[in-house]
Design a protein around this motif. Structure first.
Motif, mmCIF file in Angstrom:
data_model
loop_
_atom_site.group_PDB
_atom_site.id
_atom_site.type_symbol
_atom_site.label_atom_id
_atom_site.label_comp_id
_atom_site.label_asym_id
_atom_site.label_seq_id
_atom_site.Cartn_x
_atom_site.Cartn_y
_atom_site.Cartn_z
ATOM 1 N N UNK A 23 0.925 -1.230 -0.007
ATOM 2 C CA UNK A 23 0.095 0.045 -0.022
ATOM 3 C C UNK A 23 0.872 1.148 0.158
ATOM 4 N N UNK A 24 0.404 1.974 -0.804
ATOM 5 C CA UNK A 24 1.121 3.377 -1.092
ATOM 6 C C UNK A 24 0.769 4.297 0.128
ATOM 7 N N UNK A 25 1.513 5.139 0.711
ATOM 8 C CA UNK A 25 1.131 6.188 1.808
ATOM 9 C C UNK A 25 2.193 7.227 2.032
ATOM 10 N N UNK A 26 1.825 8.438 2.858
ATOM 11 C CA UNK A 26 2.971 9.266 3.138
ATOM 12 C C UNK A 26 2.990 9.325 4.565
ATOM 13 N N UNK A 27 4.208 9.832 4.973
ATOM 14 C CA UNK A 27 4.747 10.338 6.286
ATOM 15 C C UNK A 27 5.377 11.800 6.099
ATOM 16 N N UNK A 28 4.417 12.655 6.333
ATOM 17 C CA UNK A 28 5.114 14.112 6.076
ATOM 18 C C UNK A 28 5.220 14.230 4.463
ATOM 19 N N UNK A 29 6.330 14.660 3.930
ATOM 20 C CA UNK A 29 6.730 14.710 2.538
ATOM 21 C C UNK A 29 7.139 13.487 2.189
ATOM 22 N N UNK A 30 7.287 12.379 2.731
ATOM 23 C CA UNK A 30 8.102 11.350 2.152
ATOM 24 C C UNK A 30 6.998 10.134 1.704
ATOM 25 N N UNK A 31 7.082 9.699 0.675
ATOM 26 C CA UNK A 31 6.167 8.559 -0.010
ATOM 27 C C UNK A 31 6.604 7.342 0.363
ATOM 28 N N UNK A 32 5.985 6.512 0.824
ATOM 29 C CA UNK A 32 6.498 5.191 1.016
ATOM 30 C C UNK A 32 5.478 4.067 0.587
ATOM 31 N N UNK A 33 5.972 2.760 0.489
ATOM 32 C CA UNK A 33 5.149 1.512 0.061
ATOM 33 C C UNK A 33 5.200 0.891 1.371
ATOM 34 N N UNK A 34 3.944 0.172 1.757
ATOM 35 C CA UNK A 34 3.994 -0.596 3.062
ATOM 36 C C UNK A 34 3.998 -2.163 2.691
ATOM 37 N N UNK A 35 4.875 -3.004 3.078
ATOM 38 C CA UNK A 35 4.965 -4.395 2.431
ATOM 39 C C UNK A 35 3.470 -5.217 3.283
ATOM 40 N N UNK A 36 3.104 -5.730 1.905
ATOM 41 C CA UNK A 36 1.699 -6.117 2.368
ATOM 42 C C UNK A 36 1.703 -7.419 3.607
ATOM 43 N N UNK A 37 3.079 -7.833 3.805
ATOM 44 C CA UNK A 37 3.172 -8.850 4.714
ATOM 45 C C UNK A 37 3.278 -8.506 6.325
ATOM 46 N N UNK A 38 4.309 -7.869 6.715
ATOM 47 C CA UNK A 38 4.552 -7.348 8.014
ATOM 48 C C UNK A 38 4.307 -5.696 7.997
ATOM 49 N N UNK A 39 4.138 -5.170 6.900
ATOM 50 C CA UNK A 39 3.741 -3.711 6.776
ATOM 51 C C UNK A 39 4.771 -2.722 7.116
ATOM 52 N N UNK A 40 6.012 -3.175 7.038
ATOM 53 C CA UNK A 40 7.280 -2.370 7.277
ATOM 54 C C UNK A 40 7.133 -1.383 6.037
ATOM 55 N N UNK A 41 7.495 -0.137 6.250
ATOM 56 C CA UNK A 41 7.115 1.139 5.295
ATOM 57 C C UNK A 41 8.567 1.298 4.545
ATOM 58 N N UNK A 42 8.753 1.443 3.277
ATOM 59 C CA UNK A 42 9.946 1.717 2.505
ATOM 60 C C UNK A 42 9.734 2.990 1.839
ATOM 61 N N UNK A 43 10.426 3.936 2.080
ATOM 62 C CA UNK A 43 10.557 5.361 1.345
ATOM 63 C C UNK A 43 10.794 4.982 -0.176
ATOM 64 N N UNK A 44 9.768 5.528 -0.976
ATOM 65 C CA UNK A 44 9.981 5.338 -2.341
ATOM 66 C C UNK A 44 11.117 5.903 -3.152
ATOM 67 N N UNK A 45 11.672 7.079 -2.676
ATOM 68 C CA UNK A 45 12.572 7.659 -3.506
ATOM 69 C C UNK A 45 14.064 7.039 -2.965
ATOM 70 N N UNK A 46 14.183 6.774 -1.810
ATOM 71 C CA UNK A 46 15.378 6.370 -1.073
ATOM 72 C C UNK A 46 15.588 4.718 -0.965
ATOM 73 N N UNK A 47 14.724 3.901 -0.708
ATOM 74 C CA UNK A 47 14.411 2.550 -0.322
ATOM 75 C C UNK A 47 14.653 2.520 1.204
ATOM 76 N N UNK A 48 14.784 3.550 2.017
ATOM 77 C CA UNK A 48 15.100 3.350 3.491
ATOM 78 C C UNK A 48 13.836 2.901 4.044
#
Length: 115
Positions: free
Chosen positions: A55-80
């Motif tokens: 699932x795509x979302x945002x935290x402040x100005x950072x766009x992320x994707x949340x893994x569908x399994x354990x919901x870890x969020x990864x920044x879409x620009x940096x991968x962090x």
């Protein structure tokens, strides 16, 4: 730098991702508004190729994707990983040309956090 055509822009619904095989690696490509992002499809926490289904979302100005399994969020620009900054996904160059989405076959970009 070599590029691989993966799909037409219209094949990616806004706010979602798709998976493509690029130079033997699974890459998750996301369309967020008018922007495109490409990261590894491999979730390092679950060892499964599922990031494109996240699932795509945002935290402040950072766009992320949340893994569908354990919901870890990864920044879409940096991968962090926003939940564990010691973990990151490889990030790929992506471009749009004449309505078609292209991903670089070059080594994934190493993006420094905060850059």
């Amino acid at each position: 730098m070599g590029w691989v055509r993966v799909c037409r822009l219209e094949d990616i619904l806004p706010g979602t991702g798709v998976c493509a095989l690029v130079d033997g690696k699974q890459v998750a490509i996301f369309r967020v508004g008018e922007r495109l992002f490409a990261v590894s499809n491999f979730d390092p926490f679950t060892k499964a190729n599922v990031i494109s289904r996240g699932l795509v979302g945002s935290k402040g100005d950072r766009l992320y994707v949340a893994s569908p399994l354990l919901k870890h969020r990864f920044d879409l620009e940096t991968g962090e990983c926003l939940d564990d900054p010691s973990v990151r996904l490889p990030v790929y160059a992506v471009r749009l040309e004449s309505g078609e989405v292209w991903v670089s076959v070059a080594k994934p970009q190493a993006v420094e956090v905060g850059a």
